[in-house]
Design a protein around this motif. Structure first.
Motif, PDB file in Angstrom:
ATOM      1  N   GLU A  23     104.812 -29.455  81.548  1.00 39.46           N
ATOM      2  CA  GLU A  23     103.765 -29.363  82.346  1.00 39.46           C
ATOM      3  C   GLU A  23     102.894 -30.663  82.573  1.00 39.46           C
ATOM      4  OE1 GLU A  23     102.331 -27.038  78.813  1.00 39.46           O
ATOM      5  OE2 GLU A  23     104.075 -27.333  79.981  1.00 39.46           O
ATOM      6  N   LEU A  24     102.806 -31.396  81.275  1.00 37.47           N
ATOM      7  CA  LEU A  24     102.335 -32.721  81.526  1.00 37.47           C
ATOM      8  C   LEU A  24     102.784 -33.731  82.125  1.00 37.47           C
ATOM      9  CD1 LEU A  24      99.952 -34.490  80.684  1.00 37.47           C
ATOM     10  CD2 LEU A  24     100.729 -34.751  78.563  1.00 37.47           C
ATOM     11  N   ARG A  25     104.263 -33.846  81.986  1.00 33.29           N
ATOM     12  CA  ARG A  25     105.442 -34.661  82.423  1.00 33.29           C
ATOM     13  C   ARG A  25     105.047 -34.491  84.174  1.00 33.29           C
ATOM     14  NH1 ARG A  25     108.766 -36.941  78.704  1.00 33.29           N
ATOM     15  NH2 ARG A  25     109.270 -35.937  76.937  1.00 33.29           N
ATOM     16  N   ALA A  26     105.297 -32.981  84.489  1.00 34.63           N
ATOM     17  CA  ALA A  26     104.821 -32.897  85.888  1.00 34.63           C
ATOM     18  C   ALA A  26     103.801 -33.496  86.478  1.00 34.63           C
ATOM     19  CB  ALA A  26     105.252 -31.392  86.233  1.00 34.63           C
ATOM     20  N   LYS A  27     102.554 -33.120  85.842  1.00 32.66           N
ATOM     21  CA  LYS A  27     101.355 -33.828  86.083  1.00 32.66           C
ATOM     22  C   LYS A  27     101.464 -35.274  86.404  1.00 32.66           C
ATOM     23  CE  LYS A  27      96.607 -34.379  84.735  1.00 32.66           C
ATOM     24  NZ  LYS A  27      95.826 -34.293  83.448  1.00 32.66           N
ATOM     25  N   VAL A  28     101.909 -35.920  85.346  1.00 37.90           N
ATOM     26  CA  VAL A  28     102.036 -37.327  85.312  1.00 37.90           C
ATOM     27  C   VAL A  28     102.927 -38.009  86.386  1.00 37.90           C
ATOM     28  CG1 VAL A  28     102.758 -39.409  83.977  1.00 37.90           C
ATOM     29  CG2 VAL A  28     101.279 -37.632  83.031  1.00 37.90           C
ATOM     30  N   LEU A  29     103.969 -37.535  86.319  1.00 37.13           N
ATOM     31  CA  LEU A  29     105.099 -38.110  87.321  1.00 37.13           C
ATOM     32  C   LEU A  29     104.782 -37.757  88.795  1.00 37.13           C
ATOM     33  CD1 LEU A  29     107.972 -37.532  84.904  1.00 37.13           C
ATOM     34  CD2 LEU A  29     106.791 -39.868  85.322  1.00 37.13           C
ATOM     35  N   SER A  30     104.017 -36.809  89.090  1.00 39.50           N
ATOM     36  CA  SER A  30     103.755 -36.597  90.380  1.00 39.50           C
ATOM     37  C   SER A  30     103.127 -37.602  91.154  1.00 39.50           C
ATOM     38  CB  SER A  30     103.175 -35.165  90.477  1.00 39.50           C
ATOM     39  OG  SER A  30     101.668 -35.128  89.846  1.00 39.50           O
ATOM     40  N   GLN A  31     102.322 -38.572  90.228  1.00 40.38           N
ATOM     41  CA  GLN A  31     101.734 -39.357  90.730  1.00 40.38           C
ATOM     42  C   GLN A  31     102.360 -40.809  91.102  1.00 40.38           C
ATOM     43  OE1 GLN A  31      97.765 -39.981  88.334  1.00 40.38           O
ATOM     44  NE2 GLN A  31      98.588 -38.363  87.323  1.00 40.38           N
ATOM     45  N   ALA A  32     103.491 -40.788  90.905  1.00 42.47           N
ATOM     46  CA  ALA A  32     104.733 -41.965  91.196  1.00 42.47           C
ATOM     47  C   ALA A  32     105.278 -41.747  92.480  1.00 42.47           C
ATOM     48  CB  ALA A  32     105.649 -41.846  90.215  1.00 42.47           C
ATOM     49  N   GLN A  33     105.235 -43.094  93.351  1.00 46.03           N
ATOM     50  CA  GLN A  33     105.577 -42.849  94.607  1.00 46.03           C
ATOM     51  C   GLN A  33     106.396 -44.282  94.788  1.00 46.03           C
ATOM     52  OE1 GLN A  33     102.125 -42.370  96.935  1.00 46.03           O
ATOM     53  NE2 GLN A  33     101.388 -44.186  96.760  1.00 46.03           N
ATOM     54  N   GLY A  34     107.146 -44.122  96.040  1.00 42.15           N
ATOM     55  CA  GLY A  34     107.658 -45.434  96.451  1.00 42.15           C
ATOM     56  C   GLY A  34     109.024 -45.841  95.345  1.00 42.15           C
ATOM     57  N   MET A  35     109.072 -47.099  95.395  1.00 43.87           N
ATOM     58  CA  MET A  35     110.066 -47.733  94.604  1.00 43.87           C
ATOM     59  C   MET A  35     109.500 -47.686  93.137  1.00 43.87           C
ATOM     60  SD  MET A  35     112.795 -48.183  96.220  1.00 43.87           S
ATOM     61  CE  MET A  35     113.862 -48.959  94.778  1.00 43.87           C
ATOM     62  N   VAL A  36     110.144 -46.832  92.057  1.00 43.82           N
ATOM     63  CA  VAL A  36     109.555 -46.705  90.989  1.00 43.82           C
ATOM     64  C   VAL A  36     110.306 -47.500  89.614  1.00 43.82           C
ATOM     65  CG1 VAL A  36     108.925 -44.947  89.200  1.00 43.82           C
ATOM     66  CG2 VAL A  36     108.635 -44.346  91.509  1.00 43.82           C
ATOM     67  N   LEU A  37     109.591 -48.114  88.810  1.00 43.89           N
ATOM     68  CA  LEU A  37     110.209 -48.457  87.529  1.00 43.89           C
ATOM     69  C   LEU A  37     109.708 -47.660  86.521  1.00 43.89           C
ATOM     70  CD1 LEU A  37     111.805 -50.737  85.778  1.00 43.89           C
ATOM     71  CD2 LEU A  37     109.429 -51.830  85.768  1.00 43.89           C
ATOM     72  N   GLU A  38     110.722 -47.126  85.401  1.00 45.10           N
ATOM     73  CA  GLU A  38     110.300 -46.482  84.300  1.00 45.10           C
ATOM     74  C   GLU A  38     110.515 -47.263  83.267  1.00 45.10           C
ATOM     75  OE1 GLU A  38     110.580 -42.383  81.569  1.00 45.10           O
ATOM     76  OE2 GLU A  38     111.159 -42.249  83.854  1.00 45.10           O
ATOM     77  N   VAL A  39     109.757 -47.827  82.476  1.00 43.78           N
ATOM     78  CA  VAL A  39     110.006 -48.655  81.201  1.00 43.78           C
ATOM     79  C   VAL A  39     110.001 -47.678  80.358  1.00 43.78           C
ATOM     80  CG1 VAL A  39     108.973 -50.374  79.901  1.00 43.78           C
ATOM     81  CG2 VAL A  39     108.506 -50.589  82.245  1.00 43.78           C
ATOM     82  N   GLY A  40     111.171 -47.988  79.241  1.00 43.31           N
ATOM     83  CA  GLY A  40     111.299 -47.403  78.195  1.00 43.31           C
ATOM     84  C   GLY A  40     112.084 -45.860  78.542  1.00 43.31           C
ATOM     85  N   VAL A  41     113.104 -45.768  79.404  1.00 38.36           N
ATOM     86  CA  VAL A  41     113.247 -44.587  80.089  1.00 38.36           C
ATOM     87  C   VAL A  41     113.633 -43.377  79.176  1.00 38.36           C
ATOM     88  CG1 VAL A  41     115.677 -45.334  80.770  1.00 38.36           C
ATOM     89  CG2 VAL A  41     114.671 -43.477  81.923  1.00 38.36           C
ATOM     90  N   GLY A  42     114.168 -44.056  77.906  1.00 34.90           N
ATOM     91  CA  GLY A  42     114.621 -43.292  76.957  1.00 34.90           C
ATOM     92  C   GLY A  42     115.788 -42.367  77.259  1.00 34.90           C
ATOM     93  N   THR A  43     115.751 -40.933  76.466  1.00 33.00           N
ATOM     94  CA  THR A  43     116.993 -40.044  77.244  1.00 33.00           C
ATOM     95  C   THR A  43     116.850 -39.322  78.367  1.00 33.00           C
ATOM     96  OG1 THR A  43     115.675 -38.268  76.005  1.00 33.00           O
ATOM     97  CG2 THR A  43     117.215 -39.586  74.485  1.00 33.00           C
ATOM     98  N   GLY A  44     115.729 -40.191  79.347  1.00 32.03           N
ATOM     99  CA  GLY A  44     115.790 -39.657  80.575  1.00 32.03           C
ATOM    100  C   GLY A  44     115.002 -38.115  80.686  1.00 32.03           C
ATOM    101  N   LYS A  45     114.196 -37.924  79.948  1.00 26.39           N
ATOM    102  CA  LYS A  45     113.377 -36.614  79.996  1.00 26.39           C
ATOM    103  C   LYS A  45     112.405 -36.639  81.269  1.00 26.39           C
ATOM    104  CE  LYS A  45     112.464 -33.853  76.522  1.00 26.39           C
ATOM    105  NZ  LYS A  45     111.896 -33.525  75.297  1.00 26.39           N
ATOM    106  N   ASN A  46     112.063 -37.819  81.651  1.00 25.07           N
ATOM    107  CA  ASN A  46     111.086 -37.774  82.734  1.00 25.07           C
ATOM    108  C   ASN A  46     111.785 -37.486  84.112  1.00 25.07           C
ATOM    109  OD1 ASN A  46     108.828 -38.214  81.189  1.00 25.07           O
ATOM    110  ND2 ASN A  46     108.844 -40.184  81.508  1.00 25.07           N
ATOM    111  N   LEU A  47     113.026 -37.995  84.250  1.00 29.03           N
ATOM    112  CA  LEU A  47     113.802 -38.192  85.536  1.00 29.03           C
ATOM    113  C   LEU A  47     113.778 -36.784  86.352  1.00 29.03           C
ATOM    114  CD1 LEU A  47     116.856 -40.303  84.205  1.00 29.03           C
ATOM    115  CD2 LEU A  47     114.579 -41.101  85.465  1.00 29.03           C
ATOM    116  N   PRO A  48     113.898 -35.802  85.925  1.00 27.60           N
ATOM    117  CA  PRO A  48     114.012 -34.504  86.839  1.00 27.60           C
ATOM    118  C   PRO A  48     112.706 -34.305  87.411  1.00 27.60           C
ATOM    119  CG  PRO A  48     114.995 -34.094  84.743  1.00 27.60           C
ATOM    120  CD  PRO A  48     114.350 -35.509  84.527  1.00 27.60           C
TER     121      PRO A  48
END
Length: 201
Positions: free
Chosen positions: A29-54
């Motif tokens: 739920e915290l991931r969803a809250k944080v990542l809902s604020q991203a827009q446009g062309m996005v850079l994720e630094v330290g993408v790791g195993t990709g847990k944020n991607l979905p």
């Protein structure tokens, strides 16, 4: 690549097989809250195993993910298929990014700057690649302001770095300011050692 960064790369390559079991601090739920604020062309630094991607929304045109560890990136490739946005993944050091200035509308990092060997250098790189009117979203665990707990974190830090990888006593809010980013807001998340930092270049 400096010696400390190379050590970090090797640690996270080793940890990549079990990293998802270790990464329990950030709830869905915290991931969803944080990542809902991203827009446009996005850079994720330290993408790791990709847990944020979905969790990226339709507001994101595309997501570029970078990570120091090829082991982590191999795990992220599977999660990239679950993302709503087009995802591109690159092996890259956050301290020396290969992107032109002003490339991204949003730059995201979650629990990354505890591991970057020179965090201020990495944060300055984020500032460089983010568009002047863009947004920087950081979710980071930091050193406690409590004098006793903060001292304990200082004492334990060399052990956590050696055996797990991250520094547990980084003063990331201060580092963000030192890197020249303009802080819009800082929100404590459940505890004062996990903070959401929203900034501008």
């Amino acid at each position: 690549m400096d010696r400390e960064t190379e050590k970090t790369r090797k640690r996270y390559n080793r940890a990549s097989r079990v990293y998802d079991l270790m990464d329990r601090m950030v709830k869905p739920e915290l991931r969803a809250k944080v990542l809902s604020q991203a827009q446009g062309m996005v850079l994720e630094v330290g993408v790791g195993t990709g847990k944020n991607l979905p969790y990226y929304t339709d507001d994101c045109i595309g997501v570029t993910g970078i990570d120091l560890s090829p082991g982590m990136l191999s795990k992220a490739k599977a999660r990239a298929q679950e993302a709503k946005a087009l995802v591109k993944l690159y092996e890259m050091d956050a301290q020396n990014m290969e992107f032109p200035d002003d490339s991204f509308d949003t730059v995201v990092a979650t629990c990354v700057f505890c591991s970057v060997s020179d965090p201020i250098k990495g944060l300055r790189e984020i500032r460089r690649v983010c568009k002047p009117n863009g947004k920087i979203i950081l979710l980071e665990h930091v050193r406690s302001d409590n004098p006793i707990l903060g001292k304990i974190m200082d004492i334990l830090d060399p052990l956590t770095v050696r055996f797990i990888g991250p520094h547990i006593n980084r003063r990331t809010v201060a580092n963000v300011k030192a890197a020249g980013l303009g802080i819009r807001r800082v929100e404590d998340q459940r505890s004062k050692i996990l903070k959401l930092i929203v900034a501008k270049p």
